[in-house]
Design an enzyme around this catalytic site. Structure first.
Site, PDB file in Angstrom:
ATOM      1  N   ASP A  21       0.861  -1.170   0.000  1.00 46.56           N
ATOM      2  CA  ASP A  21       0.000   0.000   0.000  1.00 46.56           C
ATOM      3  C   ASP A  21       0.913   1.240   0.000  1.00 46.56           C
ATOM      4  O   ASP A  21       2.064   1.167   0.409  1.00 46.56           O
ATOM      5  CB  ASP A  21      -0.856  -0.063   1.274  1.00 46.56           C
ATOM      6  CG  ASP A  21      -1.498   1.256   1.627  1.00 46.56           C
ATOM      7  OD1 ASP A  21      -2.192   1.818   0.764  1.00 46.56           O
ATOM      8  OD2 ASP A  21      -1.318   1.721   2.771  1.00 46.56           O
ATOM      9  N   ASP A 219      -7.376  -1.184   3.654  1.00 44.43           N
ATOM     10  CA  ASP A 219      -6.566  -2.313   3.205  1.00 44.43           C
ATOM     11  C   ASP A 219      -7.117  -3.652   3.690  1.00 44.43           C
ATOM     12  O   ASP A 219      -6.623  -4.703   3.269  1.00 44.43           O
ATOM     13  CB  ASP A 219      -5.116  -2.168   3.706  1.00 44.43           C
ATOM     14  CG  ASP A 219      -4.458  -0.928   3.157  1.00 44.43           C
ATOM     15  OD1 ASP A 219      -4.693  -0.616   1.975  1.00 44.43           O
ATOM     16  OD2 ASP A 219      -3.720  -0.266   3.901  1.00 44.43           O
TER      17      ASP A 219
END
Ligand code: ADP
Ligand code: MG
Length: 325
Positions: A21, A219
């Protein structure tokens, strides 16, 4: 580094692809407001801060800090966070939304600032739109810093032979800036939380064994979809609960080492199984048939334990080295 669940090591060993990420993982996630583009910048900032006060997102923290005004929390009602998109709440009766320009373009009637937004995004900044009821009232530009350790982490993972990719909910420009700073070419920008998980599954469908490294609520679907979810320690509780591996250092520095440790642990377990059996499988029947002095067979049995233990100690040395780092 914390491995959770009995099979976390086993899963970690098989990994060949690592997806990271951007915000809060490769970058520090401590954002700063660098510009407010509006007719009344201070008013827009304080309105946005009223809503963002209830959010944990790095963009939210930057806005609250920059506004530096405390509004009566009672004037803010019906707060809602839409992970990967933005936040909304009623402030003094008006519906205020703060979030990614593409989300607000669907909600407001006067999104005429597209060209300016595109220009700012191309320069690598994160831009959020502020809307009151159905009108856009301005844009807030925030910037983040790439973690000083990120380029080295990427380099180590490349040396370990892993395929790498970065996914982010942020715009292409901001994603490209971070990608080139850390050395990742595969970039997926503008990804909503479900898109991140879909990206993981797409790679899995081509045979990749995927580890996903992330820090945020946004996420969580990708962490759950991945073969191995690695949560970065300072992130949101949801991310930490979803991850099977948690980096306690609050940044991804230890991840290459953790994957190496997992690979090596499983190799050692297999070698030990071999050595534990090899001596005995050979020596016991030979001793029984009288081809081998039983004393030597007994010594071989003891030796198998010695080789198993000394082989396992190699891992201890590796993890002690890790603790010193
Ligand atoms: P990343 O995938 O890089 O961690 P997110 O998915 O958290 O990023 O966010 C993607 C985009 O959604 C941000 O760049 C921002 O435009 C918008 N966004 C998300 N949460 C917020 C918030 N609390 N306030 C304003 N914008 C937000
Ligand atoms: Mg993030």
């Amino acid at each position: 580094i914390l491995f959770r669940g009995a099979d976390a090591f086993e899963r970690a060993k098989a990994i060949d692809t690592v997806i990271l990420d951007k915000t809060g993982t490769l970058t520090e996630g401590r954002m700063n407001v660098i510009d407010v583009i509006a007719e009344e910048p201070q008013g827009v900032l304080s309105l946005a801060a009223a809503v963002e006060a209830s959010s944990e997102h790095p963009v939210a923290r930057a806005i609250v800090e920059a506004a530096a005004v405390d509004r009566d929390p009672a004037s803010v009602r019906e707060f809602r966070a839409l992970p990967g998109r933005g936040v909304m709440a009623r402030v003094d009766g008006r519906m205020v939304r703060v979030g990614r320009p593409s989300w607000l373009a669907e909600e407001v009637s006067n999104e005429n600032s597209d060209a300016r937004t595109a220009e700012l995004e191309a320069s690598g900044h994160t831009v959020v739109t502020v809307a009151v009821d159905e009108r856009s009232v301005g844009q807030i530009v925030v910037a983040d810093r790439v973690r000083s350790s990120s380029a080295a982490v990427v380099q180590k993972l490349k040396e370990g032979g892993y395929r790498l990719a970065m996914v982010t909910g942020d715009n292409e420009g901001a994603a490209a800036r971070v990608g080139s700073a850390v050395g990742i070419e595969n970039i997926e920008a503008g990804a909503l939380p479900e898109d991140k998980a879909a990206y993981v599954r797409r790679l899995q469908a081509t045979g990749c064994r995927v580890a996903f490294v992330g820090d945020g609520i946004n996420d969580a679907p990708a962490l759950a979809a991945a073969d191995l979810g690695i949560a970065v320690g300072t992130g949101s509780d949801t991310a930490i609960e979803t991850g099977q591996v948690v980096s306690m250092f609050g940044d991804p520095t230890a991840i290459p080492k953790a994957l190496e440790l997992a690979r090596m642990t499983m190799r050692v377990v297999q070698q030990n199984l071999f050595w534990a059996f090899a001596y005995n499988v050979a020596a016991i029947p030979m001793a029984a048939l009288g081809w081998l002095n039983p004393m030597i067979a007994a010594a071989a049995m003891a030796l198998s334990s010695v080789s198993v233990v000394s082989n396992a100690l190699r891992l201890h040395i590796l993890s002690v080295e890790d603790a010193r780092l």
